[in-house]
Structure formats: structure tokens, C-alpha cells
Design an enzyme around this catalytic site. Structure first.
Site, PDB file in Angstrom:
ATOM      1  N   GLY A 128       0.893  -1.275   0.009  1.00 60.14           N
ATOM      2  CA  GLY A 128      -0.049  -0.082   0.261  1.00 60.14           C
ATOM      3  C   GLY A 128       0.969   1.247  -0.267  1.00 60.14           C
TER       4      GLY A 128
ATOM      5  N   ASP B   2       0.113   3.957   3.451  1.00 57.75           N
ATOM      6  CA  ASP B   2      -0.915   4.457   2.580  1.00 57.75           C
ATOM      7  C   ASP B   2      -2.013   4.999   3.635  1.00 57.75           C
ATOM      8  OD1 ASP B   2      -1.748   1.812   3.744  1.00 57.75           O
ATOM      9  OD2 ASP B   2      -2.380   1.283   1.693  1.00 57.75           O
TER      10      ASP B   2
ATOM     11  N   ASP C 116      -5.376   3.570   9.899  1.00 54.57           N
ATOM     12  CA  ASP C 116      -6.752   3.338  10.344  1.00 54.57           C
ATOM     13  C   ASP C 116      -6.892   2.876  11.796  1.00 54.57           C
ATOM     14  OD1 ASP C 116      -9.425   2.302  10.221  1.00 54.57           O
ATOM     15  OD2 ASP C 116      -9.094   0.614   8.601  1.00 54.57           O
TER      16      ASP C 116
ATOM     17  N   LYS D 161      -8.031   7.906   8.481  1.00 54.63           N
ATOM     18  CA  LYS D 161      -9.365   7.607   8.588  1.00 54.63           C
ATOM     19  C   LYS D 161     -10.033   7.889   9.844  1.00 54.63           C
ATOM     20  CE  LYS D 161     -10.993   3.508   6.617  1.00 54.63           C
ATOM     21  NZ  LYS D 161     -11.454   2.242   6.536  1.00 54.63           N
TER      22      LYS D 161
ATOM     23  N   PHE E 249     -14.940   1.893   3.603  1.00 53.52           N
ATOM     24  CA  PHE E 249     -13.787   1.307   2.688  1.00 53.52           C
ATOM     25  C   PHE E 249     -13.392   1.985   1.830  1.00 53.52           C
ATOM     26  CE2 PHE E 249     -11.991  -1.803   0.305  1.00 53.52           C
ATOM     27  CZ  PHE E 249     -11.411  -2.755   0.747  1.00 53.52           C
TER      28      PHE E 249
ATOM     29  N   ASP F  34      -5.758  -0.717  -1.856  1.00 51.04           N
ATOM     30  CA  ASP F  34      -6.761  -1.970  -2.717  1.00 51.04           C
ATOM     31  C   ASP F  34      -7.924  -2.271  -2.372  1.00 51.04           C
ATOM     32  OD1 ASP F  34      -6.329  -5.063  -1.963  1.00 51.04           O
ATOM     33  OD2 ASP F  34      -5.326  -3.615  -0.758  1.00 51.04           O
TER      34      ASP F  34
ATOM     35  N   ARG G  92      -5.064  -0.105  -6.720  1.00 49.76           N
ATOM     36  CA  ARG G  92      -3.857   0.679  -6.130  1.00 49.76           C
ATOM     37  C   ARG G  92      -3.508   1.574  -6.936  1.00 49.76           C
ATOM     38  NH1 ARG G  92      -1.998  -2.181  -1.402  1.00 49.76           N
ATOM     39  NH2 ARG G  92      -2.447  -4.310  -1.422  1.00 49.76           N
TER      40      ARG G  92
END
Length: 183
Positions: A52, A107, A110, A138, A159, A166, A172
Site C-alpha cells: 500500500g 498508505d 486506520d 481515517k 472502505f 486496494d 492501487r
């Protein structure tokens, strides 16, 4: 294979673009300026978290014009799934870490479990200081007590895919960040 391609194309057609290419470029410019200010005199070791972090790492590196080294780790909680459990290490860096300033680029931030485990590993290997950068933060309340040093943009809790992230192994390569359509 045709069904998979059709299903993926349908997902993309129905997805919401949450962050445009222009917004990503602007965020990367700001991140590059701050990273340069903080690390230009340290000869940092930049670590890409595969897979990622590949696209975000390239985007950030294009904005850094000072001496640095580049390596990578491959650690994942997701594999090809949409949810993850325990961290699995697939590859460790080959560069000497001891007494180095490290910049880890991934990336998305979360919940933070993957990033925390990677930071702890570098600290255990004798890194001087560990910095972290993610293109996405996020927004939700399920995070551990950790915040990346450099964050590109904040995005709602959906999501996400694109710009390194991805959906079942695909997308990606997209220049924007998309969210699966709410049902």
C-alpha cells in the site's frame, strides 16, 4: 476472469471519489515541505510499507530533494482480504538501521496496529528516531494511542481504495481515493 473484471468495474463505477488527484497533490506538497524541514539534515532511511505504501512513497519522494536512503518492509494485516487480524511480516529491510532516523511511509492510518508494530520493530533494532507518514487518516474512534507525524488528508470511515490502497487486490493504481458505495 471476465466476471471478476466486470465486478471490479462495477465497484469503481459506483464508488464515491472522496479525494481527487489535485487534493492528493496538494497534501503531498505540504507533507514534502514539512518532512524536508524536519529531516533534510539527518540523512534519513525512508521505509516504504509494501504494498500500500508504494504509491504514497513515490509521491512523497518526488517532493524531497535532500540526501536519503530508501528501503522497504512488507508487513500486512489484510493480505488480499478486506479485513485483517494479526500482523504478518513478509520482508524486513536490508539497510542498517542502528542509530538512523527512520521515516516510515504507508498508505493509510486506520486503527494503527500495523504502524505501531512496525515502529516498535525499528526501535528494537536501534533506530535513533522513527517518524511516520500516511496519505490517509481515517476518521473514527477505534484507533490505538498513536498519531502519524505527517498526514496527507483525513477521510471518513468507509472502505477506501486507490492511491496505494486496494479493493481485493485491484485499484492501487488509481490517482484518487475512492470509497465503496454505501448500500
Amino acid at each position: 476472469m471476465i466476471n471478476k473484471i466486470n465486478d471490479l468495474n462495477t465497484i469503481l463505477e459506483q464508488a464515491d471519489c472522496l479525494v481527487s488527484e489535485k487534493q492528493i497533490d496538494s497534501a503531498l506538497d505540504k507533507m514534502g515541505e514539512q518532512i524536508t524541514k524536519d529531516l533534510q539534515d539527518t540523512f534519513p532511511l525512508v521505509i516504504c510499507v509494501m504494498n500500500g505504501g508504494l504509491i504514497p512513497t513515490a509521491g512523497i519522494l518526488e517532493r524531497l530533494s535532500f540526501p536519503l536512503e530508501l528501503d522497504y518492509v512488507h508487513a500486512t494485516r489484510y493480505g488480499m482480504e478486506t479485513e485483517g487480524t494479526s500482523l504478518k511480516w513478509l520482508s524486513y529491510p536490508q539497510t542498517d538501521i542502528k542509530d538512523r532516523d527512520i521515516l516510515i511511509i504507508d498508505d493509510i492510518f486506520d486503527q494503527g496496529h500495523t504502524l505501531k508494530a512496525i515502529i516498535e520493530w525499528f526501535e528494537q533494532q536501534g533506530a535513533n528516531k522513527v517518524y511516520t507518514a500516511t496519505i490517509i487518516n481515517k476518521l473514527h474512534n477505534r484507533k490505538i494511542n498513536l498519531t502519524p507525524n505527517y498526514i496527507g488528508v483525513e477521510v471518513e470511515d468507509r472502505f477506501l481504495f486507490g492511491y496505494g490502497m486496494d479493493y481485493k487486490g485491484a485499484f492501487r493504481n488509481l490517482k484518487g481515493i475512492y470509497a465503496i458505495k454505501d448500500s
